[in-house]
Design a protein around this motif. Sequence first.
Motif, PDB file in Angstrom:
ATOM      1  N   PHE A  60       0.832  -1.205   0.000  1.00  0.00           N
ATOM      2  CA  PHE A  60       0.000   0.000   0.000  1.00  0.00           C
ATOM      3  C   PHE A  60       0.866   1.255   0.000  1.00  0.00           C
ATOM      4  O   PHE A  60       1.917   1.302   0.648  1.00  0.00           O
ATOM      5  N   GLY A  61       0.413   2.236  -0.752  1.00  0.00           N
ATOM      6  CA  GLY A  61       1.015   3.559  -0.756  1.00  0.00           C
ATOM      7  C   GLY A  61      -0.070   4.583  -0.492  1.00  0.00           C
ATOM      8  O   GLY A  61      -1.159   4.255  -0.003  1.00  0.00           O
ATOM      9  N   CYS A  62       0.199   5.821  -0.846  1.00  0.00           N
ATOM     10  CA  CYS A  62      -0.797   6.873  -0.626  1.00  0.00           C
ATOM     11  C   CYS A  62      -0.575   7.985  -1.644  1.00  0.00           C
ATOM     12  O   CYS A  62       0.561   8.236  -2.078  1.00  0.00           O
ATOM     13  N   ALA A  63      -1.658   8.640  -2.034  1.00  0.00           N
ATOM     14  CA  ALA A  63      -1.603   9.775  -2.947  1.00  0.00           C
ATOM     15  C   ALA A  63      -2.490  10.880  -2.389  1.00  0.00           C
ATOM     16  O   ALA A  63      -3.149  10.701  -1.356  1.00  0.00           O
ATOM     17  N   THR A  64      -2.491  12.019  -3.041  1.00  0.00           N
ATOM     18  CA  THR A  64      -3.326  13.135  -2.603  1.00  0.00           C
ATOM     19  C   THR A  64      -4.337  13.476  -3.690  1.00  0.00           C
ATOM     20  O   THR A  64      -4.073  13.322  -4.882  1.00  0.00           O
ATOM     21  N   ILE A  80      -6.854  18.429  -1.110  1.00  0.00           N
ATOM     22  CA  ILE A  80      -6.072  18.533   0.128  1.00  0.00           C
ATOM     23  C   ILE A  80      -6.275  17.312   1.014  1.00  0.00           C
ATOM     24  O   ILE A  80      -5.973  17.342   2.203  1.00  0.00           O
ATOM     25  N   GLU A  81      -6.804  16.239   0.429  1.00  0.00           N
ATOM     26  CA  GLU A  81      -7.031  15.010   1.176  1.00  0.00           C
ATOM     27  C   GLU A  81      -6.090  13.920   0.702  1.00  0.00           C
ATOM     28  O   GLU A  81      -5.675  13.889  -0.461  1.00  0.00           O
ATOM     29  N   GLY A  82      -5.741  13.001   1.604  1.00  0.00           N
ATOM     30  CA  GLY A  82      -4.949  11.842   1.242  1.00  0.00           C
ATOM     31  C   GLY A  82      -5.847  10.682   0.859  1.00  0.00           C
ATOM     32  O   GLY A  82      -6.969  10.558   1.360  1.00  0.00           O
ATOM     33  N   VAL A  83      -5.368   9.825  -0.039  1.00  0.00           N
ATOM     34  CA  VAL A  83      -6.130   8.658  -0.493  1.00  0.00           C
ATOM     35  C   VAL A  83      -5.210   7.442  -0.479  1.00  0.00           C
ATOM     36  O   VAL A  83      -4.186   7.437  -1.182  1.00  0.00           O
ATOM     37  N   PRO A  84      -5.513   6.397   0.319  1.00  0.00           N
ATOM     38  CA  PRO A  84      -4.693   5.176   0.282  1.00  0.00           C
ATOM     39  C   PRO A  84      -4.756   4.526  -1.100  1.00  0.00           C
ATOM     40  O   PRO A  84      -5.817   4.468  -1.725  1.00  0.00           O
ATOM     41  N   ILE A  85      -3.617   4.050  -1.570  1.00  0.00           N
ATOM     42  CA  ILE A  85      -3.502   3.426  -2.885  1.00  0.00           C
ATOM     43  C   ILE A  85      -3.017   1.984  -2.714  1.00  0.00           C
ATOM     44  O   ILE A  85      -2.028   1.734  -2.020  1.00  0.00           O
ATOM     45  N   THR A  86      -3.715   1.054  -3.334  1.00  0.00           N
ATOM     46  CA  THR A  86      -3.273  -0.346  -3.361  1.00  0.00           C
ATOM     47  C   THR A  86      -2.315  -0.527  -4.531  1.00  0.00           C
ATOM     48  O   THR A  86      -2.671  -0.229  -5.680  1.00  0.00           O
ATOM     49  N   VAL A  87      -1.113  -0.989  -4.226  1.00  0.00           N
ATOM     50  CA  VAL A  87      -0.088  -1.191  -5.255  1.00  0.00           C
ATOM     51  C   VAL A  87       0.052  -2.698  -5.487  1.00  0.00           C
ATOM     52  O   VAL A  87       0.474  -3.436  -4.592  1.00  0.00           O
ATOM     53  N   GLU A  88      -0.329  -3.148  -6.684  1.00  0.00           N
ATOM     54  CA  GLU A  88      -0.233  -4.570  -7.042  1.00  0.00           C
ATOM     55  C   GLU A  88       0.871  -4.743  -8.086  1.00  0.00           C
ATOM     56  O   GLU A  88       0.923  -3.991  -9.068  1.00  0.00           O
ATOM     57  N   VAL A  89       1.736  -5.725  -7.858  1.00  0.00           N
ATOM     58  CA  VAL A  89       2.843  -5.990  -8.777  1.00  0.00           C
ATOM     59  C   VAL A  89       2.766  -7.441  -9.243  1.00  0.00           C
ATOM     60  O   VAL A  89       2.697  -8.364  -8.417  1.00  0.00           O
ATOM     61  N   ASP A  90       2.753  -7.625 -10.557  1.00  0.00           N
ATOM     62  CA  ASP A  90       2.703  -8.969 -11.138  1.00  0.00           C
ATOM     63  C   ASP A  90       3.923  -9.167 -12.038  1.00  0.00           C
ATOM     64  O   ASP A  90       4.255  -8.286 -12.860  1.00  0.00           O
ATOM     65  N   LEU A  91       4.603 -10.310 -11.886  1.00  0.00           N
ATOM     66  CA  LEU A  91       5.753 -10.663 -12.714  1.00  0.00           C
ATOM     67  C   LEU A  91       5.400 -11.898 -13.527  1.00  0.00           C
ATOM     68  O   LEU A  91       4.901 -12.892 -12.977  1.00  0.00           O
ATOM     69  N   CYS A 134      -4.375   7.365   6.221  1.00  0.00           N
ATOM     70  CA  CYS A 134      -4.052   6.008   6.686  1.00  0.00           C
ATOM     71  C   CYS A 134      -4.703   5.734   8.043  1.00  0.00           C
ATOM     72  O   CYS A 134      -5.235   4.645   8.287  1.00  0.00           O
ATOM     73  N   ARG A 135      -4.666   6.724   8.919  1.00  0.00           N
ATOM     74  CA  ARG A 135      -5.300   6.568  10.241  1.00  0.00           C
ATOM     75  C   ARG A 135      -6.791   6.296  10.091  1.00  0.00           C
ATOM     76  O   ARG A 135      -7.348   5.397  10.739  1.00  0.00           O
ATOM     77  N   LYS A 136      -7.443   7.068   9.214  1.00  0.00           N
ATOM     78  CA  LYS A 136      -8.875   6.878   9.011  1.00  0.00           C
ATOM     79  C   LYS A 136      -9.194   5.515   8.405  1.00  0.00           C
ATOM     80  O   LYS A 136     -10.275   4.969   8.620  1.00  0.00           O
ATOM     81  N   ALA A 137      -8.241   4.965   7.636  1.00  0.00           N
ATOM     82  CA  ALA A 137      -8.449   3.660   7.017  1.00  0.00           C
ATOM     83  C   ALA A 137      -8.092   2.505   7.950  1.00  0.00           C
ATOM     84  O   ALA A 137      -8.197   1.341   7.557  1.00  0.00           O
ATOM     85  N   GLY A 138      -7.649   2.825   9.157  1.00  0.00           N
ATOM     86  CA  GLY A 138      -7.329   1.788  10.124  1.00  0.00           C
ATOM     87  C   GLY A 138      -5.931   1.219  10.012  1.00  0.00           C
ATOM     88  O   GLY A 138      -5.616   0.200  10.639  1.00  0.00           O
TER      89      GLY A 138
END
Length: 511
Positions: free
Chosen positions: A6-10, A13-24, A128-132
């Motif tokens: 997981f990462g995060c973007a904006t 003026i709000e933050g948004v958690p981002i799910t980062v999926e990597v496939d090889l 991130c805090r709000k997302a637990g």
Amino acid sequence: MYAQTFGCATCGIEGVPITVEVDLSNGLPAFEIVGLADTAVREARERVRAAVRNAGFEFPARRITANLAPADMRKEGAALDLPLALGLLAGTGQLQPDDIRGIVSMGELSLEGLVRPVPGVLAMVDACRKAGIQTVYVPQENLQEAALVTGVQAFGVASLQALMEHLQKKKLLLPADAAKMAQSMSPVLAGGDFAEVQGQQGAKRALEIAAAGKHNVLLSGPPGTGKTMLARRLPSILPTLTPEEALEVTRIYSIAGLLQREAGLVQQRPFRQPHHTISMAGLVGGGSVPRPGEITLSHRGVLFLDELPEFSRQVLEVLRQPLEEGRVSIARAQGNYTFPASFLLIAARNPCPCGWFGSQGPHICKCSDGEIRRYQKRLSGPLLDRIDLRVEVAPLSYGEMKSSVKTESSACIRQRVERARACQKERFGAGGTLVNAAMTHSQILQYCHLSTEAERLLAQAFQKLGMSARSHDRLLKVARTIADLDSSEGIEIQHIAEAVQLRGGEELEGL
């Protein structure tokens, strides 16, 4: 092989958690990033490739696909470099899936594997805090900012190698000590004190009223009379930021990338002074993904517009909504964005293009009547109607400049302002209204009780000045603030008289 982190973007003026999926997978070596990524995010491919190799890890010669979810939200900036690298290392087995489960990381990678600071960390950690999510890894230089969010354990990361050693339990990082960091924060002192200003008692009184009730001010006068000097000292008499307000301001400055590196909470009210050549987007915010403009950077503070008539009329007219509502809305194809913009406006202007119209002395105005009219008409009536206090700042005499009489310091004035603010807080309670300038019409009817003499003077002012309903309500708000400074329960005739005079009603003197 597949890995998820997981990462995060904006967004605004709000933050948004981002799910980062990597496939090889098998195939020709390639590294693709999908999920509505902008140029900076797509260029992460080369930064991650070089950082992984230079940090001493293996970069696979496989077909790599990285997905950033939610896929319909545009991602920008370099904050996703670090989670992309961790997902890649987990997908190749250099990290175990359990090592990155339940954590969020953010940061830009250098080609040698160092982790560089990014803007918006406070908003992202709060999201991130709000997302637990309880554990976040941020650039070392952003650690003090991240520590402001309670309920989240923040670690400062200097390099990709250091983070890998921590996740593999080889060399553990220490979490941020929020209490210790709070103690190390030194308060920022306001620049300038009213004790340094000679004379101009009328202007000082107007600024005290403005600070007590958050009323907008227009200073008019010839060049060199001290308009800018007075405006720059206004923050020194405003009440100190509450913890909630300080977090609000810090979040905005973090998103805008204006927070000083290794800095924590913003402790001084903002003071912004944009140049008169500023564009509409620069003032209210803009861009394909809107960023805060000057009015949002002035939130909870002061916006000073010097040489007001020199600003583009189109730029000035966009101030109407934020002056009334305390926020600004921007519509884009991707969606609507709302930025906070609750600021105290102080503006300054000359009476004419050369600045000497109406002056008594050696300076003679050389502007034609047409030039003066055009100059003064650059400000629309609806905009001027939203400015509560209009003050003439006259030149000082030689005796006033050389006077040895000590004038009041900002600290003394601030004490009266804070008492008036405390009175307003007690009056409005927890209803959401904080200052007199923000009163609704129903609150005006409830709290602005006039004596018989005050009511009579207000009626005369309404007729002679041709006031609108909005002007009437704004004048009552100013009178309520003046009464609060006098610790008066009701609004008396002297309070109405001063409010009328400060609104530009000198012709009513003697009534």
